[in-house]
Design a protein around this motif. Structure first.
Motif, mmCIF file in Angstrom:
data_model
loop_
_atom_site.group_PDB
_atom_site.id
_atom_site.type_symbol
_atom_site.label_atom_id
_atom_site.label_comp_id
_atom_site.label_asym_id
_atom_site.label_seq_id
_atom_site.Cartn_x
_atom_site.Cartn_y
_atom_site.Cartn_z
ATOM 1 N N ALA A 2 -15.218 -0.546 1.425
ATOM 2 C CA ALA A 2 -13.869 -0.869 1.882
ATOM 3 C C ALA A 2 -13.977 -1.490 3.268
ATOM 4 O O ALA A 2 -14.972 -1.302 3.964
ATOM 5 N N ASP A 37 0.830 -1.196 0.000
ATOM 6 C CA ASP A 37 0.000 0.000 0.000
ATOM 7 C C ASP A 37 0.870 1.252 0.000
ATOM 8 O O ASP A 37 0.430 2.311 0.403
ATOM 9 N N PRO A 86 -11.468 -3.018 -1.471
ATOM 10 C CA PRO A 86 -10.217 -3.381 -0.822
ATOM 11 C C PRO A 86 -10.397 -3.679 0.667
ATOM 12 O O PRO A 86 -11.258 -3.116 1.330
ATOM 13 N N ASN A 122 -7.850 -7.382 -2.419
ATOM 14 C CA ASN A 122 -9.090 -6.929 -3.040
ATOM 15 C C ASN A 122 -10.084 -8.067 -3.184
ATOM 16 O O ASN A 122 -9.709 -9.169 -3.549
ATOM 17 N N HIS A 126 -7.920 -3.403 3.877
ATOM 18 C CA HIS A 126 -6.621 -2.950 4.367
ATOM 19 C C HIS A 126 -6.388 -3.544 5.747
ATOM 20 O O HIS A 126 -7.258 -3.438 6.617
ATOM 21 N N THR A 168 -2.864 -4.950 1.658
ATOM 22 C CA THR A 168 -4.153 -4.708 1.015
ATOM 23 C C THR A 168 -4.496 -5.880 0.106
ATOM 24 O O THR A 168 -3.657 -6.320 -0.671
#
Lengths: 369, 369
Positions: free
Chosen positions: A169, A4, A22, A13, A24, A11
């Motif tokens: 996210a 990242d 995504p 997806n 994180h 990260t």
């Protein structure tokens, strides 16, 4: 997995075409300025959290948000017993009282209950608005924040009312596990073990070796366990977003487990504890069907025990108590009970060919706590 | 449009890829054996209807269903005031009490309120089950049964809680209009006129000529008006399923109209009546902006009047009463009020550039009933 621009942050997806998002993962992400902002739909932000998490992390999260946003919050009571339509109505009332429009964003800050309710509130507010998951328990980090299942319980069954709705996210701050009670850490490990059992025998072996480190909150081990769990779940969800096929395998232990939770009353056993016992039951039934060896069943029980999870069924539950609840399971087609079982460690399958009487005999003979 | 192997029945398809579904239109379809069955997801069928429609059509509908199906029903009170989450909870309770699984099918037998609630119940039951629309009012036949918008009202706004959820099929029996009160027929004609105004000037001309036949329940005229309305709506929905763009144009008259409904109390003015007055207001504002000629506005008012619809705003509503409600409209982005207006007859557009003070002045000057 991609980096990242920051080696502390991993990260990955979830590939869902237009709805790709995504995840994180990293220590200390929660209060980092600009971490959430790229995923907001507009200027209106409603943070939904509970009375346990709010004093710990609400201010930290708000510090990371730009000053020109219109930020409101709903603080709900804590616990599975609050996962009701009435709680979701409180979120809708707050959104409408604030005059929030369809470009608002809901942020779920808490465990799976907060995530499921916030996601459902977002799915149905003005027929669907954006939401972001910030899971603060191990269970929600590895399970409920990935995959878009949202909803609430009904007195007659768990998660009976809900929607498939994907977050924009997911932000996983492993540092939040420092304040998680040990019993809830174990409950989260149940889902981590599940990923090994259904799809990744190597990961299962890794977990057997790392269990003391995981329970000791070793950062490296936790980060890796979360990453591999999310990656497996993301892979399965991408293959089957609305649970027509392979996604149902993520329910290993859940059919027995949901029956335990519903019978005991939601929240008496933690979800992960019920799933732990349910996976042990699924392993034992898989052995009875001639698929798993006795040694395999012993490995399943040992890793669950090492994670601090129950492997026996509740003393007060007879076969009938299980079967009545299992008949309501969403996986069932027409009147057959469908279970996720193991053909081998790391290889799960759907099974609905065991007659109810045989299933009842198996359950009656299964060890009780 | 295609024929159905039966010259009395017209079928058109709403093109939504995997979620493509047919609309069947014809007189007497309701009780025809085998008409619904091809669209059922499984053996469990829950018919949702209301106390007005049940005595008229419930038995007819059930006669058309195969004898080996498990058919249950929920009969709700009638009226827009019942379009609440509490009513949807009654549907969920009935589904769970019957032990219905995710392969059940909900059938909405009634007007738009029944259709919207049943669709929303289906969208969220076990995270989504099948449903079929059997609309029995002109309004629901040309509007709410096409396009997948479902939901309920909230004390703070109409349709604030809901989902996009497509039916498996829509069955329109024009014979059901024989029992529809004349005031509700007029309300349905408001939406029919809307299709002409936003997209089809020829259809508007046809409606001006056919209005006496339509209000006289002439079968040929009604069938044609429904077919053309559904075709226009289906076209728009296929272009823009989740209302990011062109679909918003279907809201002509609705921003003013929703404000009228909410202010008067749901059900005091019928939805179509409020939309009728709202379209007259939108036409007048379009003239003020220099887009429509005075003659065009007169044509809009005349066709609405011929349909038996109001063109004046309610006497008791000042500009502030409109603006407060209009600010909550789902079309708005951030803090601007967005309206659907007419660049010409048959050509609608979205507009958000009129300052609130100017909008208030326009509303204040608009004729009152």
């Amino acid at each position: 997995m991609s980096q990242d621009g920051d080696s502390r942050v991993r990260t990955l997806n979830v590939e869902l075409g237009e709805r790709r998002y995504p995840i994180h993962i990293g220590a200390g992400l929660l209060g980092e300025p600009g971490r959430l902002c790229p995923h907001l739909a507009g200027r209106q932000v409603m943070i939904v959290t509970n009375e346990t998490v709010a004093p710990l992390y609400l201010e930290t999260l708000k510090r990371g948000l730009d000053a020109d946003l219109e930020v409101r919050e709903v603080v709900l009571p804590d616990g599975e017993a609050t996962k009701t339509l009435a709680s979701v109505e409180r979120i809708w009332d707050a959104l409408l009282a604030a005059g929030f429009n369809r470009r608002c964003t809901l942020v779920a800050l808490g465990g799976g209950v907060i995530g499921d309710m916030t996601g459902f509130a977002a799915a149905c507010y003005q027929r669907g608005v954006a939401f972001i998951q910030v899971p603060t328990t191990l269970l929600s980090q590895v399970d409920s924040s990935v995959g878009g299942k949202t909803g609430v319980n009904h007195p007659r069954g768990k998660n009976m009312i809900g929607a498939f709705w994907q977050p924009r996210a997911v932000l996983i701050d492993t540092a939040t596990l420092r304040t998680l009670p040990g019993r809830e850490l174990s409950a989260g490990l149940a889902e981590v073990i599940k990923y090994g059992l259904i799809r990744d025998r190597d990961f299962l072996g890794w977990l057997e070796a790392q269990m003391p480190a995981l329970r000791g909150l070793d950062d490296t081990a936790l980060g890796e366990a979360i990453r591999r769990s999310c990656a497996i779940k993301a892979e399965v969800v991408a293959e089957d977003e609305t649970e027509q096929g392979v996604r149902a395998l993520l329910n290993l232990g859940h059919t027995f487990g949901h029956a335990i939770e519903a019978h005991q009353g939601y929240g008496v056993w933690l979800h992960g504890e019920a799933v732990g016992a349910g996976m042990a039951m699924a392993a034992a039934l898989s052995h009875r069907l001639g698929w798993l060896e006795a040694d395999d069943v012993a490995r399943v029980e040992a890793v669950l025990d090492a994670a601090g999870l129950p492997v026996a069924a509740p003393a007060a539950m007879d076969a009938e108590a299980f079967i009545v609840r299992m008949r309501l399971d969403k996986k069932n087609l027409d009147d057959r009970i469908r279970l996720v079982l193991l053909q081998a460690l790391g290889d799960a399958c759907l099974h609905d060919a065991t007659p109810p009487a045989e299933l009842a005999a198996f359950i009656d003979a299964y060890p009780r706590a």
